[in-house]
Design a protein around this motif. Sequence first.
Motif, PDB file in Angstrom:
ATOM      1  N   SER A 298       4.997  23.123  12.458  1.00 20.90           N
ATOM      2  CA  SER A 298       4.497  22.142  13.419  1.00 20.90           C
ATOM      3  C   SER A 298       3.945  20.941  12.656  1.00 20.90           C
ATOM      4  O   SER A 298       3.611  21.030  11.479  1.00 20.90           O
ATOM      5  N   ILE A 299       3.887  19.822  13.357  1.00 19.26           N
ATOM      6  CA  ILE A 299       3.375  18.596  12.746  1.00 19.26           C
ATOM      7  C   ILE A 299       2.032  18.282  13.373  1.00 19.26           C
ATOM      8  O   ILE A 299       1.934  18.050  14.582  1.00 19.26           O
ATOM      9  N   SER A 300       1.010  18.298  12.546  1.00 18.88           N
ATOM     10  CA  SER A 300      -0.336  17.957  13.024  1.00 18.88           C
ATOM     11  C   SER A 300      -0.450  16.438  13.141  1.00 18.88           C
ATOM     12  O   SER A 300       0.384  15.686  12.634  1.00 18.88           O
ATOM     13  N   LYS A 301      -1.484  16.017  13.804  1.00 18.20           N
ATOM     14  CA  LYS A 301      -1.735  14.583  13.922  1.00 18.20           C
ATOM     15  C   LYS A 301      -1.898  13.964  12.535  1.00 18.20           C
ATOM     16  O   LYS A 301      -1.390  12.879  12.272  1.00 18.20           O
ATOM     17  N   GLU A 302      -2.551  14.674  11.648  1.00 19.47           N
ATOM     18  CA  GLU A 302      -2.764  14.174  10.290  1.00 19.47           C
ATOM     19  C   GLU A 302      -1.444  14.031   9.537  1.00 19.47           C
ATOM     20  O   GLU A 302      -1.231  13.045   8.826  1.00 19.47           O
ATOM     21  N   GLU A 303      -0.561  15.016   9.694  1.00 15.03           N
ATOM     22  CA  GLU A 303       0.748  14.946   9.037  1.00 15.03           C
ATOM     23  C   GLU A 303       1.572  13.788   9.591  1.00 15.03           C
ATOM     24  O   GLU A 303       2.230  13.067   8.832  1.00 15.03           O
ATOM     25  N   ALA A 304       1.520  13.591  10.896  1.00 17.23           N
ATOM     26  CA  ALA A 304       2.258  12.489  11.521  1.00 17.23           C
ATOM     27  C   ALA A 304       1.727  11.151  11.031  1.00 17.23           C
ATOM     28  O   ALA A 304       2.498  10.241  10.714  1.00 17.23           O
ATOM     29  N   MET A 305       0.413  11.043  10.953  1.00 16.69           N
ATOM     30  CA  MET A 305      -0.194   9.783  10.492  1.00 16.69           C
ATOM     31  C   MET A 305       0.130   9.534   9.022  1.00 16.69           C
ATOM     32  O   MET A 305       0.389   8.399   8.625  1.00 16.69           O
ATOM     33  N   ALA A 306       0.152  10.592   8.217  1.00 23.18           N
ATOM     34  CA  ALA A 306       0.495  10.448   6.795  1.00 23.18           C
ATOM     35  C   ALA A 306       1.938   9.997   6.641  1.00 23.18           C
ATOM     36  O   ALA A 306       2.246   9.132   5.805  1.00 23.18           O
ATOM     37  N   ALA A 307       2.845  10.566   7.437  1.00 24.27           N
ATOM     38  CA  ALA A 307       4.252  10.172   7.375  1.00 24.27           C
ATOM     39  C   ALA A 307       4.423   8.721   7.804  1.00 24.27           C
ATOM     40  O   ALA A 307       5.174   7.966   7.185  1.00 24.27           O
ATOM     41  N   GLN A 308       3.708   8.333   8.859  1.00 19.04           N
ATOM     42  CA  GLN A 308       3.783   6.952   9.330  1.00 19.04           C
ATOM     43  C   GLN A 308       3.254   5.998   8.255  1.00 19.04           C
ATOM     44  O   GLN A 308       3.867   4.954   7.994  1.00 19.04           O
ATOM     45  N   LYS A 309       2.156   6.356   7.612  1.00 14.12           N
ATOM     46  CA  LYS A 309       1.598   5.525   6.536  1.00 14.12           C
ATOM     47  C   LYS A 309       2.588   5.405   5.387  1.00 14.12           C
ATOM     48  O   LYS A 309       2.812   4.316   4.852  1.00 14.12           O
ATOM     49  N   HIS A 310       3.221   6.508   5.030  1.00 15.19           N
ATOM     50  CA  HIS A 310       4.203   6.507   3.933  1.00 15.19           C
ATOM     51  C   HIS A 310       5.364   5.566   4.264  1.00 15.19           C
ATOM     52  O   HIS A 310       5.798   4.783   3.411  1.00 15.19           O
ATOM     53  N   MET A 311       5.846   5.633   5.486  1.00 12.36           N
ATOM     54  CA  MET A 311       6.966   4.773   5.883  1.00 12.36           C
ATOM     55  C   MET A 311       6.568   3.299   5.851  1.00 12.36           C
ATOM     56  O   MET A 311       7.351   2.460   5.415  1.00 12.36           O
ATOM     57  N   ARG A 312       5.370   2.984   6.306  1.00 14.86           N
ATOM     58  CA  ARG A 312       4.889   1.593   6.242  1.00 14.86           C
ATOM     59  C   ARG A 312       4.840   1.102   4.802  1.00 14.86           C
ATOM     60  O   ARG A 312       5.239  -0.018   4.503  1.00 14.86           O
ATOM     61  N   GLU A 313       4.345   1.943   3.911  1.00  9.97           N
ATOM     62  CA  GLU A 313       4.258   1.572   2.496  1.00  9.97           C
ATOM     63  C   GLU A 313       5.644   1.331   1.902  1.00  9.97           C
ATOM     64  O   GLU A 313       5.841   0.386   1.141  1.00  9.97           O
ATOM     65  N   MET A 314       6.597   2.185   2.251  1.00  8.15           N
ATOM     66  CA  MET A 314       7.959   2.030   1.737  1.00  8.15           C
ATOM     67  C   MET A 314       8.584   0.734   2.256  1.00  8.15           C
ATOM     68  O   MET A 314       9.284   0.043   1.522  1.00  8.15           O
ATOM     69  N   ARG A 315       8.338   0.403   3.511  1.00  9.42           N
ATOM     70  CA  ARG A 315       8.875  -0.847   4.062  1.00  9.42           C
ATOM     71  C   ARG A 315       8.265  -2.051   3.355  1.00  9.42           C
ATOM     72  O   ARG A 315       8.962  -3.017   3.061  1.00  9.42           O
TER      73      ARG A 315
END
Length: 97
Positions: free
Chosen positions: A70-87
């Motif tokens: 399962s994806i916790s809110k923290e994991e989702a936020m970390a993934a979103q942050k990672h994607m923003r950084e990569m962009r």
Amino acid sequence: MKYIFPAIAAVLAISMAAPALAKGPGGKGRLFNEADANGDGVISQAEHSAFSAQRSAEMFSKMDADGDGSISKEEAMAAQKHMREMRKEGRGDRNPE
């Protein structure tokens, strides 16, 4: 609420695949070629569905940092942050690891 994170993973996977699929076969169309399972130069609805499901599962697995299924809110936020950084860096690697 329990369906929001799988939906986010699916949207992220599809949104990442769409630009590459649009480029067509050859060169930067690697994802097109992967989605075109039978190699006939077109992507059928069945191929698209299968490819999207595979990409969604891969993205989900990468977002599920602790591997508990399962994806916790923290994991989702970390993934979103990672994607923003990569962009921001202009990198194509948008996979949280």
